[in-house]
Write a protein that holds these residues in place. Structure first.
Motif, PDB file in Angstrom:
ATOM      1  N   VAL A   1      -5.851   0.698  -3.109  1.00 49.74           N
ATOM      2  CA  VAL A   1      -5.819   1.111  -1.705  1.00 49.74           C
ATOM      3  C   VAL A   1      -6.927   0.377  -0.952  1.00 49.74           C
ATOM      4  O   VAL A   1      -7.972   0.045  -1.536  1.00 49.74           O
ATOM      5  CB  VAL A   1      -6.007   2.638  -1.572  1.00 49.74           C
ATOM      6  CG1 VAL A   1      -4.751   3.361  -1.960  1.00 49.74           C
ATOM      7  CG2 VAL A   1      -7.178   3.130  -2.402  1.00 49.74           C
ATOM      8  N   PRO A   2      -6.747   0.090   0.331  1.00 52.84           N
ATOM      9  CA  PRO A   2      -7.743  -0.698   1.074  1.00 52.84           C
ATOM     10  C   PRO A   2      -8.981   0.102   1.444  1.00 52.84           C
ATOM     11  O   PRO A   2      -9.148   0.539   2.589  1.00 52.84           O
ATOM     12  CB  PRO A   2      -6.967  -1.144   2.322  1.00 52.84           C
ATOM     13  CG  PRO A   2      -5.925  -0.107   2.508  1.00 52.84           C
ATOM     14  CD  PRO A   2      -5.553   0.379   1.152  1.00 52.84           C
ATOM     15  N   VAL A   3      -9.835   0.362   0.466  1.00 47.16           N
ATOM     16  CA  VAL A   3     -11.129   0.999   0.710  1.00 47.16           C
ATOM     17  C   VAL A   3     -12.212   0.071   0.159  1.00 47.16           C
ATOM     18  O   VAL A   3     -11.976  -0.673  -0.800  1.00 47.16           O
ATOM     19  CB  VAL A   3     -11.218   2.396   0.056  1.00 47.16           C
ATOM     20  CG1 VAL A   3     -10.279   3.356   0.727  1.00 47.16           C
ATOM     21  CG2 VAL A   3     -10.940   2.345  -1.425  1.00 47.16           C
TER      22      VAL A   3
ATOM     23  N   VAL B   1       0.852  -1.194   0.000  1.00 46.68           N
ATOM     24  CA  VAL B   1       0.000   0.000   0.000  1.00 46.68           C
ATOM     25  C   VAL B   1       0.889   1.246   0.000  1.00 46.68           C
ATOM     26  O   VAL B   1       1.785   1.370   0.837  1.00 46.68           O
ATOM     27  CB  VAL B   1      -0.927   0.010   1.235  1.00 46.68           C
ATOM     28  CG1 VAL B   1      -1.740   1.304   1.274  1.00 46.68           C
ATOM     29  CG2 VAL B   1      -1.845  -1.203   1.210  1.00 46.68           C
ATOM     30  N   ASP B   2       0.652   2.140  -0.950  1.00 47.25           N
ATOM     31  CA  ASP B   2       1.391   3.403  -1.018  1.00 47.25           C
ATOM     32  C   ASP B   2       0.718   4.379  -0.059  1.00 47.25           C
ATOM     33  O   ASP B   2      -0.313   4.970  -0.378  1.00 47.25           O
ATOM     34  CB  ASP B   2       1.367   3.935  -2.450  1.00 47.25           C
ATOM     35  CG  ASP B   2       2.215   5.188  -2.617  1.00 47.25           C
ATOM     36  OD1 ASP B   2       2.653   5.731  -1.583  1.00 47.25           O
ATOM     37  OD2 ASP B   2       2.434   5.612  -3.765  1.00 47.25           O
ATOM     38  N   MET B   3       1.306   4.534   1.119  1.00 51.66           N
ATOM     39  CA  MET B   3       0.676   5.355   2.142  1.00 51.66           C
ATOM     40  C   MET B   3       0.669   6.842   1.786  1.00 51.66           C
ATOM     41  O   MET B   3      -0.165   7.589   2.278  1.00 51.66           O
ATOM     42  CB  MET B   3       1.381   5.146   3.493  1.00 51.66           C
ATOM     43  CG  MET B   3       1.094   3.791   4.095  1.00 51.66           C
ATOM     44  SD  MET B   3      -0.682   3.623   4.419  1.00 51.66           S
ATOM     45  CE  MET B   3      -0.780   1.871   4.749  1.00 51.66           C
ATOM     46  N   ASN B   4       1.600   7.272   0.951  1.00 55.59           N
ATOM     47  CA  ASN B   4       1.603   8.679   0.543  1.00 55.59           C
ATOM     48  C   ASN B   4       0.344   8.994  -0.268  1.00 55.59           C
ATOM     49  O   ASN B   4      -0.277  10.037  -0.099  1.00 55.59           O
ATOM     50  CB  ASN B   4       2.845   8.983  -0.287  1.00 55.59           C
ATOM     51  CG  ASN B   4       2.920  10.434  -0.677  1.00 55.59           C
ATOM     52  OD1 ASN B   4       2.931  11.305   0.177  1.00 55.59           O
ATOM     53  ND2 ASN B   4       2.956  10.700  -1.971  1.00 55.59           N
TER      54      ASN B   4
ATOM     55  N   MET C   1      -2.358   7.146  -0.052  1.00 59.86           N
ATOM     56  CA  MET C   1      -3.474   6.870   0.870  1.00 59.86           C
ATOM     57  C   MET C   1      -3.892   8.134   1.621  1.00 59.86           C
ATOM     58  O   MET C   1      -5.071   8.336   1.926  1.00 59.86           O
ATOM     59  CB  MET C   1      -3.028   5.785   1.859  1.00 59.86           C
ATOM     60  CG  MET C   1      -4.155   5.208   2.681  1.00 59.86           C
ATOM     61  SD  MET C   1      -5.148   4.091   1.699  1.00 59.86           S
ATOM     62  CE  MET C   1      -6.455   3.740   2.857  1.00 59.86           C
ATOM     63  N   LYS C   2      -2.899   9.010   1.916  1.00 60.13           N
ATOM     64  CA  LYS C   2      -3.212  10.236   2.656  1.00 60.13           C
ATOM     65  C   LYS C   2      -4.125  11.153   1.863  1.00 60.13           C
ATOM     66  O   LYS C   2      -4.818  11.980   2.435  1.00 60.13           O
ATOM     67  CB  LYS C   2      -1.907  10.990   2.974  1.00 60.13           C
ATOM     68  CG  LYS C   2      -1.111  10.378   4.107  1.00 60.13           C
ATOM     69  CD  LYS C   2      -0.001  11.314   4.576  1.00 60.13           C
ATOM     70  CE  LYS C   2       1.064  11.458   3.528  1.00 60.13           C
ATOM     71  NZ  LYS C   2       2.230  12.236   4.036  1.00 60.13           N
ATOM     72  N   LYS C   3      -4.115  11.007   0.544  1.00 61.89           N
ATOM     73  CA  LYS C   3      -4.902  11.901  -0.294  1.00 61.89           C
ATOM     74  C   LYS C   3      -6.352  11.443  -0.450  1.00 61.89           C
ATOM     75  O   LYS C   3      -7.178  12.157  -0.992  1.00 61.89           O
ATOM     76  CB  LYS C   3      -4.251  12.026  -1.682  1.00 61.89           C
ATOM     77  CG  LYS C   3      -2.854  12.623  -1.621  1.00 61.89           C
ATOM     78  CD  LYS C   3      -2.259  12.780  -2.991  1.00 61.89           C
ATOM     79  CE  LYS C   3      -0.846  13.373  -2.901  1.00 61.89           C
ATOM     80  NZ  LYS C   3      -0.830  14.733  -2.360  1.00 61.89           N
ATOM     81  N   ILE C   4      -6.649  10.238   0.041  1.00 65.09           N
ATOM     82  CA  ILE C   4      -8.008   9.720  -0.075  1.00 65.09           C
ATOM     83  C   ILE C   4      -8.830  10.221   1.109  1.00 65.09           C
ATOM     84  O   ILE C   4      -8.426  10.045   2.261  1.00 65.09           O
ATOM     85  CB  ILE C   4      -8.002   8.186  -0.143  1.00 65.09           C
ATOM     86  CG1 ILE C   4      -7.305   7.765  -1.439  1.00 65.09           C
ATOM     87  CG2 ILE C   4      -9.399   7.611  -0.060  1.00 65.09           C
ATOM     88  CD1 ILE C   4      -7.211   6.289  -1.645  1.00 65.09           C
ATOM     89  N   PRO C   5      -9.975  10.847   0.856  1.00 61.93           N
ATOM     90  CA  PRO C   5     -10.759  11.416   1.957  1.00 61.93           C
ATOM     91  C   PRO C   5     -11.258  10.324   2.906  1.00 61.93           C
ATOM     92  O   PRO C   5     -11.514   9.186   2.481  1.00 61.93           O
ATOM     93  CB  PRO C   5     -11.935  12.096   1.246  1.00 61.93           C
ATOM     94  CG  PRO C   5     -11.549  12.188  -0.183  1.00 61.93           C
ATOM     95  CD  PRO C   5     -10.591  11.071  -0.450  1.00 61.93           C
TER      96      PRO C   5
END
Length: 985
Positions: free
Chosen positions: A266-268, A219-222, A224-228
């Motif tokens: 991403v894990p959504v 998972v690219d956490m950078n 991930m931060k942009k996902i609301p």
């Protein structure tokens, strides 16, 4: 259909017959089921990839949060985000797919296998798919998904990482907790393989190692931060296979959303699934249909329709409405391969959501909303009770007091403190020095520092709007000069009479607070506040340049140098030609006789002290030429200005991570000052430095820290002092309240309210205290306050790729103002450090503050229109509704007022300057006879009137008469329809 018929019957209008009306009807329905509440969507496009002629896996080729990002042909990186451009043909193909394909809404499934089985069952039942192809389609649907970030993370070589990537975390599961719940409350985590049963944790909505089998190393956490928080996924799967003769299509909406590990980058949880499989040969067509579907899911209106749709017809209405809104570019005039950069401001889509009025007419250009924007808020409503407005201010601000302290825990606040401290120090000390010259040392720099610190600390702690910074003003200085001259001429005690006037002024200001006089501020419109703010900004710029040029008098330059004679140039001190008795007395007091003074060996300061004359080709009128200092000061001045401006804009640059850019931008002015101090120190040129008093005691030995209002003056001076106090009251009121209006503008998006009455009370009380202590008076400083607000602007941090950061508001708190003035009070004990700051650097900061404060003033935008051809004029909103010639007349009137204000402020009549500012309100009132209210609503705020208030009350009453009728059916759905009461109106 029953809903539509009933709606038509009750509203008395035609049934929704256009796509726009049908969509507005769909979005207008209320649903008790939380599953139909729209969430933010992350959309991913996966396509079947082939190896040795057979499909091997689903490969991610594009993704959308707000804008499209494609995997570049090299497969190593994502493209820059861009606005998706679609072919009209692909949109029609997509409509055909939804019309003829399988549509399954609110499917309840817990795994990708269940979804595949249910979709295939439906296709077989409807005849879209043959029974013997069931297994092959299922196998294709369950192929493994390969995401771009997996390759990126596995192949990354640390040595070739860019500096911008340093510090980014790619496997931090705690980020999910920091970002809040990323999964909708009813989502179910599942595994793509279907082998591992995953247990839901009811206590936590987010995803973690314990609650799912998510492989966090992938998972690219950078990103991930942009996902609301609370976002869901929309998966678009398109591909070619060799076992189909015609395409098969499915659109699925899951209820609840399901977290399927491995399906999405991403894990959504997945809410929507669009499947398109077809025979070989049409890959590019399928790709474009998939892009069209993904782009539709990012469209604000279709996105909401997809969540609320009850059947296939609703989805088709959403596509039709989208087609109604699209713009087609001719193929011969546009290259479709060009990627359009995301816009700075995305237009609002509310017009597409808002239905027309029931009689079929829409409000023209949103004039109603525009008019409502200018109504005075509750802070400016007259209560009719003694101190009523003040009591409401206290009640409004008291609940936020703790948050005013808590909200200051930010690096941005530290940057603001350091910037404003440096910016406030110089004008306060300069004002004190000028006051010392005007009052013969009765009030000077140390009193100015002490008064500013005392007043500023009290204001920051107790005022209604602590974002306002207090400072000294020009009219106050003029008033002090006139008063001191009057006292000298008539043999009165200056400090005592000043104390009497100050106490009367404080009393009159408190009377204004008691009578809710601050409610008159609603008559100060943009016309007045912009003229005032523009004047103060221009004065700041002018004075910064003037101070720089004045250095030429202290450090003169030989303008007639002959470079060949430089070795012959010299400058020596010599005895004055005609020494007066006064000069001889100075010589005797210094221990010299006229014959014993070694004139030729005296230094510059001793020569000036003994009133000697400078002789030689290297001498000016007041001493030797000093070329280096002036030119070095000019370099320091302009470098400070340009470097501050550059660093402030650094957050929009492309270098370094966002956090570093934001920090540099926040500390821009402080970093600039530090750089210039170091450079100045290394150069060693003796530039003029900041001179701070080093002892805490009154400047004059003939005074203490407490003043007697009467002193040696006659008793009647206590009563006569009320007359000049009246003028001072107008001065204090206008300066304070116009600045407060500018700070409290709606565009600053302040959330904690303001307190005009409370602000004036604190200023008046501190004015009385400063008068008793013999300290200067301080009131709101416009440019410093605007700079303070600008330094505390908050923008959205993790926006979607390509999306511009949004202005969220101002970091409202009390600590920055408090600390600025505490540091100012402590400056007496920091002279060993402050003496290294060059004055030209501070002048450069003044220029920066003046220029930066001009941004956002509409008046200057309108001035630029004079020299701009119509075709090059920006698309300003008021140019759409007001004729250009009328815009120019409005600007010329405002410019004339500005010039008159400048002339008055620069002349001996500066003491009546506040009266002239007050006159602007009446000038603005006269414009009502030349401009229509509609034109003034775009160019300026409408002045509130009693008639308008009554009309507004009528409108509100009419709105209250709109009732909501709830129509119930056998099913649990409800439809709320606004209907006018039968009141004969």
């Amino acid at each position: 259909v029953i809903y539509h018929i009933y709606f038509c019957f009750l509203s008395g209008s035609r049934c929704p017959d256009t796509p726009s009306q049908r969509v507005q009807f769909i979005l207008g329905t209320e649903d008790d089921d939380l599953e139909h509440v729209p969430h933010d969507l992350f959309t991913e496009l996966d396509e079947l990839s082939f190896r040795d002629g057979s499909a091997t896996e689903w490969k991610e080729t594009a993704r959308w949060l707000k804008f499209e990002e494609d995997v570049e042909d090299g497969g190593e990186r994502w493209s820059k985000p861009y606005v998706a451009t679609l072919s009209l043909h692909s949109l029609f193909e997509l409509r055909s797919c939804i019309l003829n394909g399988t549509v399954m809404l609110d499917m309840r499934a817990n795994s990708i296998e269940e979804i595949a089985d249910m979709v295939i069952d439906s296709m077989v039942a409807s005849g879209q798919l043959k029974e013997d192809l069931r297994d092959k389609v299922r196998e294709a649907m369950l192929k493994k998904h390969h995401h771009q970030n997996e390759r990126k993370l596995s192949n990354r070589i640390p040595l070739v990482r860019s500096i911008a990537d340093i510090g980014k975390k790619h496997s931090d599961p705690l980020l999910l907790e920091k970002n809040g719940p990323l999964v909708s409350p009813n989502s179910v985590p599942n595994n793509l393989d279907g082998n591992k049963a995953v247990e839901r944790r009811p206590s936590k909505v987010g995803v973690s190692r314990e609650s799912s089998s998510v492989d966090f190393s992938k998972v690219d956490m950078n990103f991930m931060k942009k996902i609301p928080p609370g976002a869901e996924a929309s998966n678009v799967l398109v591909g070619e296979v060799d076992f189909l003769e015609k395409p098969i299509i499915a659109f699925v909406r899951l209820s609840p959303a399901v977290l399927i590990t491995g399906l999405t980058e991403v894990p959504v949880p997945t809410r929507f699934l669009f499947l398109l499989l077809g025979p070989h040969g049409k890959g590019p067509t399928y790709h474009e249909i998939g892009r069209s579907m993904a782009t539709l899911m990012t469209d604000e209106i279709f996105h909401d329709v997809a969540y609320k749709a009850k059947d296939r017809t609703d989805l088709l209405s959403g596509i039709d409405e989208f087609l109604d809104q699209v713009t087609v570019l001719p193929p011969g005039e546009w290259d479709p391969t060009i990627r359009i950069e995301p816009p700075k401001n995305v237009p609002s889509q509310m017009k597409r959501k808002r239905p027309s009025q029931l009689n079929g007419t829409a409000s023209p250009s949103g004039e109603l909303e525009k008019e409502d924007d200018h109504h005075a808020g509750p802070e400016l409503q007259r209560t009719g009770r003694l101190f009523g407005g003040l009591i409401l201010d206290v009640k409004r601000k008291a609940p936020f007091y703790w948050s005013d302290i808590r909200d200051s825990l930010s690096l941005q606040c530290l940057a603001s403190i350091l910037f404003l401290y440096c910016a406030c120090m110089s004008p306060v000390i300069t004002f004190g020095g000028l006051l010392g010259e005007a009052t013969k040392g009765n009030i000077s720099a140390i009193e100015s520092l002490f008064g500013a610190s005392l007043t500023g600390v009290a204001y920051s702690l107790f005022a209604g709007q602590p974002l306002t910074i207090l400072g000294s003003t020009g009219p106050v200085l003029v008033f002090e000069k006139i008063l001191f001259k009057f006292c000298n001429d008539y043999g009165l005690s200056y400090l005592s009479l000043r104390t009497s006037i100050g106490l009367w002024t404080a009393f009159l200001c408190i009377v204004l607070v008691a009578t809710d006089a601050s409610s008159l501020v609603c008559y100060i419109t943009r016309f007045t506040e912009e003229a005032f703010a523009a004047l103060i900004c221009i004065i700041f710029i002018y004075e910064a340049l003037e101070k720089l040029f004045h250095l030429g008098e202290h450090y003169p330059v030989n303008m007639h140098n002959d470079l060949d004679n430089l070795t012959l140039y010299s400058c020596q001190c010599s005895a004055p030609v005609n020494a007066s008795q006064k000069v001889m007395q100075v010589w005797n007091q210094s221990g010299y006789s006229p014959e014993s003074i070694p004139w030729s060996s005296l230094n510059v300061s001793t020569c000036k002290m003994l009133h000697g004359e400078f002789m030689g080709p290297a001498c000016g009128h007041h001493g030797p030429y000093i070329p280096d200092v002036l030119f070095w000061s000019i370099i320091l001045f302009f470098t400070t200005f340009f470097l501050s401006s550059f660093l402030k804009q650094f957050k929009t640059e492309r270098y370094f991570p966002t956090k570093i850019r934001s920090t540099i931008s926040d500390f821009a002015v402080f970093i600039t000052i530090m750089i210039m101090v170091v450079v100045d120190y290394l150069m060693g040129i003796p530039s003029p430095k900041l001179n701070v008093p080093d002892r805490f005691e009154p400047t004059s030995k003939n005074r203490g820290w407490l003043m007697d209002p009467l002193g040696g003056n006659p008793w009647w001076t206590l009563l006569v002092a009320a007359l000049p106090a009246l003028l001072c009251t107008i001065l204090i009121f206008m300066d304070q309240q116009i600045t407060a209006v500018i700070i409290n503008r709606k565009e600053h998006k302040l959330k904690k309210g303001c307190g005009y009455h409370l602000d004036l009370l604190v200023v008046s009380v501190m004015l009385g205290i400063c008068s008793i202590m013999g300290l200067p008076w301080f009131v709101a400083a416009t440019v410093l306050s605007i700079s303070h607000v600008n330094s505390l602007k908050v923008e959205s941090g993790c926006s979607a790729p390509g999306e511009q950061p949004k202005f969220l508001g101002i970091r409202e708190q009390r600590v920055t103002g408090f600390m600025i003035f505490v540091l100012m009070g402590c400056s007496v004990f920091m002279t060993s450090v402050l003496k290294f700051i060059p004055m030209p650097v501070l002048y450069g900061v003044f220029l920066y503050m003046g220029v930066s404060s001009l941004k956002g003033i509409q008046f200057f935008d309108r001035i630029k229109l004079f020299g701009m051809p119509a075709k090059h004029q920006p698309d300003l909103i008021y140019l759409r509704y007001v004729p250009l010639w009328k815009v120019h007349i409005f600007t010329l009137v405002q410019l004339t007022c500005l010039v008159l204000l400048w002339v008055i402020k620069a002349s001996a009549a500066a003491v009546v300057f506040p009266m002239m500012v007050l006159a602007l309100v009446f000038v603005r009132k006269l414009l009502d006879f030349f401009f229509t209210k509609r034109e003034l609503s775009w160019l300026d705020d409408l002045i509130p009137e009693s008639k308008k208030k009554k009309e507004d009350d009528k409108k509100k009453k009419a709105r209250e008469e709109l009732v909501k009728i709830t129509v119930s059916y056998e099913n649990p759905n409800r439809l709320n329809i606004p209907v006018k009461t039968l009141s004969g109106r």
